[in-house]
Structure formats: C-alpha cells, structure tokens
Design an enzyme around this catalytic site. Sequence first.
Site, PDB file in Angstrom:
ATOM      1  N   ASP A 209       0.850  -1.198   0.000  1.00 56.45           N
ATOM      2  CA  ASP A 209       0.000   0.000   0.000  1.00 56.45           C
ATOM      3  C   ASP A 209       0.887   1.250   0.000  1.00 56.45           C
ATOM      4  OD1 ASP A 209      -2.432   1.383   0.238  1.00 56.45           O
ATOM      5  OD2 ASP A 209      -2.351   1.380   2.435  1.00 56.45           O
ATOM      6  N   HIS A 210       0.637   2.162  -0.922  1.00 53.99           N
ATOM      7  CA  HIS A 210       1.372   3.438  -0.993  1.00 53.99           C
ATOM      8  C   HIS A 210       2.891   3.264  -1.050  1.00 53.99           C
ATOM      9  CE1 HIS A 210      -2.186   5.948  -0.453  1.00 53.99           C
ATOM     10  NE2 HIS A 210      -2.579   5.108   0.481  1.00 53.99           N
TER      11      HIS A 210
ATOM     12  N   GLY B  18      -7.653   8.311   7.491  1.00 51.82           N
ATOM     13  CA  GLY B  18      -7.828   8.592   8.910  1.00 51.82           C
ATOM     14  C   GLY B  18      -9.276   8.726   9.341  1.00 51.82           C
TER      15      GLY B  18
ATOM     16  N   ALA C 146     -11.347   4.897   2.732  1.00 55.78           N
ATOM     17  CA  ALA C 146     -12.750   4.473   2.600  1.00 55.78           C
ATOM     18  C   ALA C 146     -13.387   4.041   3.921  1.00 55.78           C
ATOM     19  CB  ALA C 146     -12.841   3.336   1.587  1.00 55.78           C
TER      20      ALA C 146
HETATM   21  P1  13P Z   1      -8.728   4.701   5.941  1.00 52.71           P
HETATM   22  O1  13P Z   1      -7.841   5.579   6.755  1.00 52.71           O
HETATM   23  O2  13P Z   1     -10.006   5.397   5.589  1.00 52.71           O
HETATM   24  O3  13P Z   1      -8.981   3.375   6.568  1.00 52.71           O
HETATM   25  O4  13P Z   1      -7.988   4.437   4.540  1.00 52.71           O
HETATM   26  C1  13P Z   1      -7.017   3.439   4.420  1.00 52.71           C
HETATM   27  C2  13P Z   1      -6.291   3.514   3.111  1.00 52.71           C
HETATM   28  O5  13P Z   1      -6.659   4.193   2.174  1.00 52.71           O
HETATM   29  C3  13P Z   1      -5.087   2.668   2.987  1.00 52.71           C
HETATM   30  O6  13P Z   1      -4.463   2.871   1.764  1.00 52.71           O
HETATM   31  O1  G3H Z   2      -2.816   4.679   3.776  1.00 57.02           O
HETATM   32  C1  G3H Z   2      -2.478   4.620   4.942  1.00 57.02           C
HETATM   33  C2  G3H Z   2      -2.734   3.405   5.728  1.00 57.02           C
HETATM   34  O2  G3H Z   2      -3.767   3.662   6.654  1.00 57.02           O
HETATM   35  C3  G3H Z   2      -1.478   2.921   6.397  1.00 57.02           C
HETATM   36  O3  G3H Z   2      -1.115   3.713   7.459  1.00 57.02           O
HETATM   37  O4  G3H Z   2       1.297   4.302   7.213  1.00 57.02           O
HETATM   38  O5  G3H Z   2       0.157   4.253   9.465  1.00 57.02           O
HETATM   39  O6  G3H Z   2       0.670   2.124   8.251  1.00 57.02           O
HETATM   40  P1  G3H Z   2       0.357   3.593   8.134  1.00 57.02           P
HETATM   41 ZN    ZN Z   3      -4.545   4.873   1.049  1.00 53.36          ZN
END
Ligand code: 13P
Ligand code: G3H
Ligand code: ZN
Length: 307
Positions: A82-83, A181, A212
């Site tokens: 993720d990201h 968040g 989401a």
């Molecule tokens: P939330 O913070 O809404 O759960 O989003 C998570 C997210 O987009 C992780 O990539």
């Molecule tokens: O997109 C963000 C996710 O909620 C992950 O958050 O970087 O605190 O692990 P984190």
């Molecule tokens: Zn995200």
Amino acid sequence: MLVSGAEILKNAHRDGYAVGAFNINNMEMLKAIFESANEMNSPIIVEASEGAIKYAGADMLYAMTKTLSERYPHIPVALHLDHGTTVESCIRAIRAGFTSVMIDASHDSFEENMAKTKAVVDIAHTVNVGVEAELGRLMGIEDNIVVDERDAVLVNVAEAEEFVKKAGVDYLAPAIGTSHGAFKFKGEPKLDFQRLQDVKRVTDVPLVLHGASSIPEEARQAFESTGGDLKGSKGVPFEFLTEAIKGGINKVNTDTDLRIAFMAEVRRVVNEKPSEFDPRKFFNPAMDSVKALIKKRMEVLGSAGRV
Ligand code: 13P
Ligand code: G3H
Ligand code: ZN
C-alpha cells in the site's frame, strides 16, 4: 490461494462489486481478515504499508499470509504493498512475494508519476504482479469549494485516460474527495461521483477507493465508551460506498475502521480487568470485533459469497 491482485480485481470489475483491501501490521489483524473471508466466502486483499513493513518485516507479513492462504485454500487472496513511495520499494515487495503493489507518485508531476508507474509495471508484469497507481490528492472536498479548486486536487479525467493507456497500470486510485484517517469531512460527507463515473468510462479498469473507512457509529461509540476520544470523526457512509461501487470502484481500502474496532476492545479489557496481563485476553475480543466489522463490510461491498 495467493493470487495476483489483478486477477481478483478483474473479476470484481467484470461483475460490478468491490473487494475489501484491509491493512495489517500484525498477526491478529491478518487472522481476523482470513477468518472473515472464510465465513463470508469472500475474496480478500491484504495490504501492508511501508510503515507496516518497517514494523513487522515484509518476510514475516508474507510468511503469515502464505500460511493462512494455505489454511483457507478456497479463498483468493492478494498481498498488496500500500502506498509504495519508490520504484525500489515496489521491487523489494515483489521480491518478498507480494502479488500486488501500489506505486504512489501522486505527489509528483503527471509525467514523473507516469514514468515511475511505467517502470514498476514493466517489472511487475514479468512476474504476474498487479500494479496500482494514484492520480490526484487525497483530500476532503467541501460543499462550497469552487470548481477550479476541486480540479486542482481531484483526479483529472483526461489525464486518467492517458495515464492508464500509456502506463499500462492494472488498477487506478482516482482522488474523488476521500482522505485517510478518522476525520475525513469537515461538514457533510461529499464525494465527486460524477468524476468517478467519468474516469471509469474512459479507463475501463478496476478503480480503487482510498480513505474508505466508514467509522460506523457502533465502533465510534465502543471506542468512546472506554474514555477514548474521536470527537469530530467522520467516515464514508455505507450508502456512499454502494454508490461508489456503482460508479466503478472495485477495491475499497480500509485501515482506520479496523484499528478503532480493535483498540476499543483492548481499551475495554484494560478498563474492566485491571489485573489482566495475558495479551490473549485483550486480543481475542479485539479480533472478534474486527471480524464483525469486516464481515459487515464484505456484505456492503458485495464481495460476500463470490467464492
Ligand atoms: P482509511 O484511513 O479510511 O482506513 O484508509 C485506508 C487507506 O486508504 C489505505 O491505503
Ligand atoms: O494509507 C495509509 C494506511 O492507513 C497505512 O497507514 O502508514 O500508518 O501504516 P500507516
Ligand atoms: Zn490509502
């Protein structure tokens, strides 16, 4: 079975539903996700941020996911970065066994985002790993925001068309007004569904909704009843998720909701049983609460009963 993210999302795109992409940092969250998928017969995407990888190690996150995918062989699961902030970070995840990666160069220029994404796609596709990219900024939109300002932060439809064609990305996260968040909207929740539909029409690929989480009332209340503070929190209502899925969303990223549900239970046990020190007495109810939340979400997303 551990499969490519592209395979899971191709089916969701074809049949018009969304798959939950749930963030993990530890074994408890992962176990809750798999048990929910098993009970709901749902495909899943397990996702780990760079922060999660720093916390637990990509090797351990992969090993745990692989083990559970063998325990529940009928559940299609993708392990997703993720990201990912750099091409190198995506390559490291692929080498660790991840079957899906996100290259998030959305803060770079369009050209730079395209170049980095293309570099990841070229590598990932040789080993059957799906690739996600993002266009626009994750940021809440206000009711009174003028069109020009909205255009500056949200996805640009023409750019999305060009980006998907040229970068060959498998799924795209278009910014349509969500943010990460627990505090997503200052006023009433608002998303740009028209823009979403337009992006879907011109790209015809699976689309991803970041930020989401819904902050369901029960989860917020459970957290606050233990003395926790979530004043002013606001998430994406279930009706918005339904509408977003109709508009073309096929991957729904959820982290905050799971964290709140988990920690509300940990806090409750801390308050109610001051002499308890067995971690399992905290984490078992926490996992149950996360499971209830995930299972409800699988129904809302339409992924329940798809396997
Ligand atoms: P939330 O913070 O809404 O759960 O989003 C998570 C997210 O987009 C992780 O990539
Ligand atoms: O997109 C963000 C996710 O909620 C992950 O958050 O970087 O605190 O692990 P984190
Ligand atoms: Zn995200």
